[in-house]
Motif scaffolding. Sequence first.
Motif, PDB file in Angstrom:
ATOM      1  N   THR A 163       0.825  -1.201   0.000  1.00 49.65           N
ATOM      2  CA  THR A 163       0.000   0.000   0.000  1.00 49.65           C
ATOM      3  C   THR A 163       0.859   1.250   0.000  1.00 49.65           C
ATOM      4  O   THR A 163       0.584   2.210  -0.717  1.00 49.65           O
ATOM      5  N   LEU A 164       1.916   1.255   0.774  1.00 50.29           N
ATOM      6  CA  LEU A 164       2.770   2.440   0.885  1.00 50.29           C
ATOM      7  C   LEU A 164       3.520   2.747  -0.397  1.00 50.29           C
ATOM      8  O   LEU A 164       3.838   3.897  -0.664  1.00 50.29           O
ATOM      9  N   SER A 165       3.779   1.739  -1.204  1.00 45.83           N
ATOM     10  CA  SER A 165       4.520   1.969  -2.444  1.00 45.83           C
ATOM     11  C   SER A 165       3.735   2.840  -3.422  1.00 45.83           C
ATOM     12  O   SER A 165       4.308   3.362  -4.371  1.00 45.83           O
ATOM     13  N   GLN A 166       2.453   3.032  -3.182  1.00 41.52           N
ATOM     14  CA  GLN A 166       1.613   3.837  -4.065  1.00 41.52           C
ATOM     15  C   GLN A 166       1.710   5.335  -3.775  1.00 41.52           C
ATOM     16  O   GLN A 166       1.181   6.141  -4.526  1.00 41.52           O
ATOM     17  N   PHE A 167       2.377   5.722  -2.689  1.00 45.73           N
ATOM     18  CA  PHE A 167       2.443   7.131  -2.287  1.00 45.73           C
ATOM     19  C   PHE A 167       3.892   7.613  -2.265  1.00 45.73           C
ATOM     20  O   PHE A 167       4.803   6.853  -1.953  1.00 45.73           O
ATOM     21  N   PRO A 168       4.098   8.887  -2.562  1.00 44.28           N
ATOM     22  CA  PRO A 168       5.447   9.446  -2.441  1.00 44.28           C
ATOM     23  C   PRO A 168       5.927   9.352  -0.989  1.00 44.28           C
ATOM     24  O   PRO A 168       5.142   9.527  -0.052  1.00 44.28           O
ATOM     25  N   SER A 169       7.184   9.109  -0.798  1.00 45.58           N
ATOM     26  CA  SER A 169       7.719   8.881   0.549  1.00 45.58           C
ATOM     27  C   SER A 169       7.560  10.096   1.460  1.00 45.58           C
ATOM     28  O   SER A 169       7.443   9.934   2.674  1.00 45.58           O
ATOM     29  N   GLU A 170       7.550  11.319   0.912  1.00 47.89           N
ATOM     30  CA  GLU A 170       7.403  12.495   1.774  1.00 47.89           C
ATOM     31  C   GLU A 170       5.999  12.611   2.376  1.00 47.89           C
ATOM     32  O   GLU A 170       5.774  13.384   3.293  1.00 47.89           O
ATOM     33  N   ASP A 178       0.791   2.392  13.367  1.00 49.25           N
ATOM     34  CA  ASP A 178      -0.041   3.119  12.415  1.00 49.25           C
ATOM     35  C   ASP A 178       0.784   3.714  11.283  1.00 49.25           C
ATOM     36  O   ASP A 178       1.991   3.889  11.387  1.00 49.25           O
ATOM     37  N   ILE A 179       0.059   4.065  10.237  1.00 51.82           N
ATOM     38  CA  ILE A 179       0.638   4.767   9.105  1.00 51.82           C
ATOM     39  C   ILE A 179      -0.189   6.034   8.922  1.00 51.82           C
ATOM     40  O   ILE A 179      -1.415   5.993   8.940  1.00 51.82           O
ATOM     41  N   TYR A 180       0.490   7.157   8.746  1.00 47.55           N
ATOM     42  CA  TYR A 180      -0.193   8.424   8.508  1.00 47.55           C
ATOM     43  C   TYR A 180       0.250   8.949   7.155  1.00 47.55           C
ATOM     44  O   TYR A 180       1.429   8.937   6.829  1.00 47.55           O
ATOM     45  N   LEU A 181      -0.729   9.396   6.385  1.00 46.75           N
ATOM     46  CA  LEU A 181      -0.450  10.039   5.112  1.00 46.75           C
ATOM     47  C   LEU A 181      -0.738  11.519   5.293  1.00 46.75           C
ATOM     48  O   LEU A 181      -1.851  11.903   5.660  1.00 46.75           O
TER      49      LEU A 181
END
Length: 187
Positions: A163-170, A178-181
């Motif tokens: 899932t995280l690979s779909q978003f820019p790392s910043e 938890d994960i926060y976008l």
Amino acid sequence: ETYPRVSSSTEALHHLNQTTMSLKGILGDTAPLYYLGNHVFSLLSTSHKTELLKSLGRTVIQGLRSNGIRRVHIGACLANKSDHGDKGCDAEELYDKASSALAAARKKGPYGYCDYDSLAHPEKHPLREPSDKILSILRKRWRKDASFALVQLQMETEFREITLSQFPSEWIIKDEQDIYLYFKDTT
């Protein structure tokens, strides 16, 4: 717990009768229903799953709401034998837990639900406060930005990296739970 908006004892009795009939209609033979006085009802269920308890609570609130009951608060708790060994659960402790949950539900508006587990274990609540590490990172970011959006994700470990690979790392802030976008406003 329901709140009658009445001006006489006759109206209060009518409201009590309406609530009782509505509850019996919603619950059927699911579990025994008890009246504790002051428009407070008790339901004993054999379910030992929080998800089923929440589902039942939502069903009761929606059912009473659709039947014209204007204020409904539900305080729920589980009586797990594992918490008390072989002796079962202590009725006074169970009552105190349900009362605490009911008091919290009253603060959530006219149709409030609270499960005692969310009070006893706030660290397990899905919308718990971020860790100090995450808060520190967030404070640094939001000081610089006029507006932003924050999305909290909780997911199984195996799906985290996909899932995280779909978003820019910043955009990504994560800790062990938890994960926060963090989306800053670019307009």
